[in-house]
Write an enzyme that holds these catalytic residues in place. Sequence first.
Site: not given
Ligand code: OSB
Ligand code: MG
Length: 377
Positions: A139, A165, A167, A193, A218, A243, A267, A295
Amino acid sequence: MKLESITLHRIAMPLVRPFETSFGRQTARVVLLVHVRGDVDGAASEGWGECVAMDAPLYSSEYVDGCEHVIRHYLAPALLAAADVTADSVARTLKFVVGHRMAKAALEAAVLDAELRASGMSLGTYFGAATDWVDCGVSVGISPDIDTLLAEVSSYVDAGYRRIKLKIKPGWDLAPVAAVRALIGADAALQVDANTAYTVDDIDHLRQLDPFNLLLIEQPFVEEDIAAHVLLAHAITTPVCLDESIVNVDVAIDAIERGATSVINIKAGRVGGYLEAVRIHDVCLALDVPVWCGGMLETGIGRAANVALAALPGFSVPGDTSASDRYFAEDVIEEPFILGNDEHRGQLRVPTGPGIGVTVRDDLVRDWALAAPLVLV
Ligand code: OSB
Ligand code: MG
């Protein structure tokens, strides 16, 4: 097991680089670790769980102080008072508290780890792992500019990650996606995402992502608004993935049946524990809906459990189960997660030792402590 103590460790781990999402920017991972001790069939055992809540209530309503408070005053007393606690019974025992799924999940994970350590079984075996190695994605946070983003993405491609992925948020979407697609090529796995940063008024805008052949988008809209995601799913060709919205197996089934989501980010913390996560996996497998493991910037403790979960057969797309060094120069376990080589390039090995299968480094838990451990008995 009969629980003798529940200890909360609040630590801060420096991040190798700041992590920015549509809801904020983090430079350290402040996290609550749960350590339980007790008696399993006459033998002493211990287990670790990670509470994935962030320091501030920006991803979900839970946050570190809140989790500590609810564990200390409500959840831990209920478990410590029970004559017999099993991983299976934790959710039932804690049901009287509304919500607080991440706090509950951490306790359940610690009890499960203690039980499995006592019986010598790995978490992967317990879950029903179908593979020894899992495919890993990464991510990538919002960058100050496109050049910085491309440099970061290049480093992950070079490291072997099997999926990128990005953001996104309004003002940081089409241009970074176009630039990364051009960099990694038409066939490389790419997804985005939004962490709820858009509204239904943005549907026409989001349709412009379709030409980039993304695996999925996402959580574009606020978590309670399943209907808006149904509208989007009808309006775009990019698959919609939820999510934040998916807080238990019933919501997952409902969202799938309504056509709001055609792939699900699982998750364990968000859904109240690994056992509920497995139930969502099982339902999705039966309905032919692909899932992937999300994650929350986990330490090696939560990462180990995530990698075991991601080994289940329905996890058919790479997850956010990246290597320890994606976030941390040093992990809190003796066996940091490192990407494999050759045929295991871009994969992590599923731990095979008892329980979560990794050894927590007490020295680092002590060095990184933000407060004295809170021992609940
Ligand atoms: O939306 O998936 C998410 C991290 C913190 C809170 C929400 C998210 C995320 C990530 C990182 O996208 C996921 C990771 O690499 O642990
Ligand atoms: Mg997410």
